[in-house]
Design an enzyme around this catalytic site. Structure first.
Site, PDB file in Angstrom:
ATOM      1  N   LYS A  13       0.831  -1.216   0.000  1.00 29.66           N
ATOM      2  CA  LYS A  13       0.000   0.000   0.000  1.00 29.66           C
ATOM      3  C   LYS A  13       0.863   1.263   0.000  1.00 29.66           C
ATOM      4  CE  LYS A  13      -2.153  -1.144   3.796  1.00 29.66           C
ATOM      5  NZ  LYS A  13      -1.398  -2.398   4.047  1.00 29.66           N
ATOM      6  N   ARG A  88      -9.519   0.831   8.725  1.00 29.48           N
ATOM      7  CA  ARG A  88      -9.052  -0.526   9.008  1.00 29.48           C
ATOM      8  C   ARG A  88     -10.082  -1.304   9.810  1.00 29.48           C
ATOM      9  NH1 ARG A  88      -3.109   0.508   8.710  1.00 29.48           N
ATOM     10  NH2 ARG A  88      -1.959  -1.412   9.061  1.00 29.48           N
ATOM     11  N   ARG A 127      11.603  -5.313   4.757  1.00 27.01           N
ATOM     12  CA  ARG A 127      11.248  -3.894   4.554  1.00 27.01           C
ATOM     13  C   ARG A 127      12.225  -2.970   5.282  1.00 27.01           C
ATOM     14  NH1 ARG A 127       5.229  -1.868   5.429  1.00 27.01           N
ATOM     15  NH2 ARG A 127       5.442  -2.796   7.489  1.00 27.01           N
ATOM     16  N   ARG A 160      11.321  -1.482  10.869  1.00 26.05           N
ATOM     17  CA  ARG A 160      10.254  -1.217  11.829  1.00 26.05           C
ATOM     18  C   ARG A 160      10.201  -2.267  12.934  1.00 26.05           C
ATOM     19  NH1 ARG A 160       4.961   0.194   8.271  1.00 26.05           N
ATOM     20  NH2 ARG A 160       4.040  -0.952   9.998  1.00 26.05           N
ATOM     21  N   ARG A 171      -0.245  -9.409  13.093  1.00 21.07           N
ATOM     22  CA  ARG A 171      -0.885  -8.348  12.288  1.00 21.07           C
ATOM     23  C   ARG A 171      -1.752  -8.955  11.180  1.00 21.07           C
ATOM     24  NH1 ARG A 171       4.234  -5.504  10.662  1.00 21.07           N
ATOM     25  NH2 ARG A 171       2.971  -4.049   9.468  1.00 21.07           N
TER      26      ARG A 171
HETATM   27  P1  ADP Z   1       2.177  -1.888   3.196  1.00 18.60           P
HETATM   28  O1  ADP Z   1       2.182  -0.381   3.179  1.00 18.60           O
HETATM   29  O2  ADP Z   1       0.985  -2.482   2.513  1.00 18.60           O
HETATM   30  O3  ADP Z   1       2.372  -2.458   4.575  1.00 18.60           O
HETATM   31  P2  ADP Z   1       4.761  -1.596   1.843  1.00 18.60           P
HETATM   32  O4  ADP Z   1       4.427  -0.726   0.691  1.00 18.60           O
HETATM   33  O5  ADP Z   1       5.474  -0.978   2.999  1.00 18.60           O
HETATM   34  O6  ADP Z   1       3.439  -2.381   2.362  1.00 18.60           O
HETATM   35  O7  ADP Z   1       5.610  -2.824   1.266  1.00 18.60           O
HETATM   36  C1  ADP Z   1       6.138  -3.834   2.145  1.00 18.60           C
HETATM   37  C2  ADP Z   1       7.521  -4.285   1.625  1.00 18.60           C
HETATM   38  O8  ADP Z   1       7.354  -4.971   0.390  1.00 18.60           O
HETATM   39  C3  ADP Z   1       8.487  -3.121   1.361  1.00 18.60           C
HETATM   40  O9  ADP Z   1       9.780  -3.524   1.763  1.00 18.60           O
HETATM   41  C4  ADP Z   1       8.430  -2.936  -0.156  1.00 18.60           C
HETATM   42  O10 ADP Z   1       9.670  -2.459  -0.682  1.00 18.60           O
HETATM   43  C5  ADP Z   1       8.145  -4.358  -0.639  1.00 18.60           C
HETATM   44  N1  ADP Z   1       7.342  -4.402  -1.858  1.00 18.60           N
HETATM   45  C6  ADP Z   1       6.310  -3.573  -2.197  1.00 18.60           C
HETATM   46  N2  ADP Z   1       5.797  -3.921  -3.384  1.00 18.60           N
HETATM   47  C7  ADP Z   1       6.522  -4.990  -3.813  1.00 18.60           C
HETATM   48  C8  ADP Z   1       6.483  -5.821  -4.980  1.00 18.60           C
HETATM   49  N3  ADP Z   1       5.587  -5.609  -5.940  1.00 18.60           N
HETATM   50  N4  ADP Z   1       7.369  -6.836  -5.068  1.00 18.60           N
HETATM   51  C9  ADP Z   1       8.264  -7.059  -4.075  1.00 18.60           C
HETATM   52  N5  ADP Z   1       8.362  -6.321  -2.958  1.00 18.60           N
HETATM   53  C10 ADP Z   1       7.499  -5.313  -2.820  1.00 18.60           C
HETATM   54  P1  AMP Z   2       0.952   0.600   8.852  1.00 18.00           P
HETATM   55  O1  AMP Z   2       2.103   1.534   8.685  1.00 18.00           O
HETATM   56  O2  AMP Z   2      -0.223   0.949   7.986  1.00 18.00           O
HETATM   57  O3  AMP Z   2       1.342  -0.859   8.729  1.00 18.00           O
HETATM   58  O4  AMP Z   2       0.428   0.805  10.357  1.00 18.00           O
HETATM   59  C1  AMP Z   2       1.277   0.532  11.458  1.00 18.00           C
HETATM   60  C2  AMP Z   2       0.454   0.437  12.736  1.00 18.00           C
HETATM   61  O5  AMP Z   2      -0.205   1.694  13.003  1.00 18.00           O
HETATM   62  C3  AMP Z   2      -0.688  -0.596  12.724  1.00 18.00           C
HETATM   63  O6  AMP Z   2      -0.240  -1.914  13.004  1.00 18.00           O
HETATM   64  C4  AMP Z   2      -1.597  -0.024  13.824  1.00 18.00           C
HETATM   65  O7  AMP Z   2      -1.081  -0.288  15.111  1.00 18.00           O
HETATM   66  C5  AMP Z   2      -1.489   1.478  13.584  1.00 18.00           C
HETATM   67  N1  AMP Z   2      -2.516   1.944  12.627  1.00 18.00           N
HETATM   68  C6  AMP Z   2      -2.310   2.470  11.385  1.00 18.00           C
HETATM   69  N2  AMP Z   2      -3.487   2.766  10.803  1.00 18.00           N
HETATM   70  C7  AMP Z   2      -4.456   2.426  11.675  1.00 18.00           C
HETATM   71  C8  AMP Z   2      -5.882   2.460  11.647  1.00 18.00           C
HETATM   72  N3  AMP Z   2      -6.556   2.932  10.594  1.00 18.00           N
HETATM   73  N4  AMP Z   2      -6.562   2.020  12.743  1.00 18.00           N
HETATM   74  C9  AMP Z   2      -5.901   1.558  13.813  1.00 18.00           C
HETATM   75  N5  AMP Z   2      -4.564   1.465  13.902  1.00 18.00           N
HETATM   76  C10 AMP Z   2      -3.842   1.890  12.846  1.00 18.00           C
END
Ligand code: ADP
Ligand code: AMP
Length: 217
Positions: A13, A88, A127, A160, A171
Site C-alpha cells: 500500500k 481498518r 522492509r 520497523r 498483524r
Molecule cells: P504496506 O504499506 O501495505 O504495509 P509496503 O508498501 O510498505 O506495504 O511494502 C512492504 C515491503 O514490500 C516493502 O519492503 C516494499 O519495498 C516491498 N514491496 C512492495 N511492493 C513490492 C512488490 N511488488 N514486489 C516485491 N516487494 C514489494
Molecule cells: P501501517 O504503517 O499501515 O502498517 O500501520 C502501522 C500500525 O499503526 C498498525 O499496526 C496499527 O497499530 C497502527 N494503525 C495504522 N493505521 C491504523 C488504523 N486505521 N486504525 C488503527 N490502527 C492503525
C-alpha cells in the site's frame, strides 16, 4: 479523486500510494506514517498509540478517527486524497462515510491489493524505511545502492519494530478479523476494485492507475 487503498500489511500500500498519489496530484495520507511520526516525536498521540503498534494491534478507533478527521480538514485535501491504512475497521469506514457525506462528497474507489500471506512475510521481513523522507525499500526486492541509506534523499534506513516475524503473523490475524470485512463493506457500496498486487512494482502501479481511470468521475 478520493481513493482508499486496502490490503494486508505488506501488500504494498505504502509503495503504491507514493506513486499513485503523485501521479494523481493528490496527497497521500498514511495513518501508520502519522502515528510513527508522533511516536518518534513523543507527542501525547504517539504515547497513546505506541504500545498498540508495538504489539501489532490496532490503535483504538476513537483515537484514529479523531486524527484522520483533523487531517482531512487540511486545505490540500480539497481536490482529493489517497488514504493508505485507513479505514481498518468497519466503524472507521462508517465514520468516514458519514464525514464525507456531511461535506457533500464521497469516496470514488477502494482499491484492494491482493497478495497471499507467504509473500507478505517475505516482503515485511525485508522492509526498510527512510527516517527522513519515509520512502519504503526492500533489502532484496528493491534494494537501495547502500544498505543503510535512502537513494532518494540520503536519509538513514531503519527496520520497523513491528516487522518481526511473530508480530507480522499477529498483524495478519488482526487484518483477517478486523480489516478484511471492509472488502464486503465496499463491495456492497459498489466501489471496490481488487487488483493482483504481485509482480514488479511498476506493473502494479500501472494496474492500479488503469483501474482508477475506470472509476474517475
Ligand atoms: P504496506 O504499506 O501495505 O504495509 P509496503 O508498501 O510498505 O506495504 O511494502 C512492504 C515491503 O514490500 C516493502 O519492503 C516494499 O519495498 C516491498 N514491496 C512492495 N511492493 C513490492 C512488490 N511488488 N514486489 C516485491 N516487494 C514489494
Ligand atoms: P501501517 O504503517 O499501515 O502498517 O500501520 C502501522 C500500525 O499503526 C498498525 O499496526 C496499527 O497499530 C497502527 N494503525 C495504522 N493505521 C491504523 C488504523 N486505521 N486504525 C488503527 N490502527 C492503525
Amino acid at each position: 479523486m478520493r481513493v482508499v487503498l486496502v490490503g494486508p500489511p505488506g501488500a504494498g500500500k505504502g509503495t503504491q500510494a507514493q506513486f499513485v498519489a503523485s501521479h494523481l496530484s493528490i496527497p497521500k495520507i498514511s495513518t501508520g506514517d502519522i502515528f510513527r511520526d508522533n511516536v518518534s516525536h513523543g507527542t501525547a498521540l504517539g504515547r497513546r498509540a505506541q504500545a498498540y503498534m508495538e504489539r501489532g494491534d490496532l490503535v483504538p478507533d476513537e483515537v484514529t478517527i479523531a486524527m484522520v478527521t483533523d487531517r482531512l480538514q487540511d486545505d490540500d485535501t480539497q481536490a482529493g486524497f489517497l488514504l493508505d491504512g485507513f479505514p481498518r475497521t468497519v466503524p472507521q469506514a462508517e465514520t468516514l462515510k458519514k464525514m464525507l457525506s456531511a461535506w457533500e462528497t464521497r469516496l470514488d474507489v477502494v482499491l484492494e491489493l491482493v497478495v497471499d500471506d507467504d509473500e507478505v512475510v517475505r516482503r515485511l521481513s525485508g522492509r526498510r524505511t527512510c527516517r527522513r523522507c519515509g520512502r519504503v525499500w526492500h533489502a532484496l526486492f528493491d534494494p537501495p545502492a547502500h544498505v543503510d541509506a535512502c537513494d532518494d534523499c540520503g536519509g538513514q534506513l531503519f527496520q520497523r519494530d513491528d516487522d518481526r516475524e511473530q508480530t507480522i503473523r499477529h498483524r495478519l490475524e488482526v487484518y483477517q478479523e478486523q480489516t478484511s470485512p471492509l472488502v464486503a463493506f465496499y463491495a456492497d457500496e459498489g466501489i471496490l476494485l481488487g487488483i493482483d498486487a504481485t509482480g514488479p512494482v511498476d506493473e502494479i502501479t500501472e494496474r492500479a492507475l488503469s483501474a482508477l481511470r475506470r472509476f474517475n468521475r
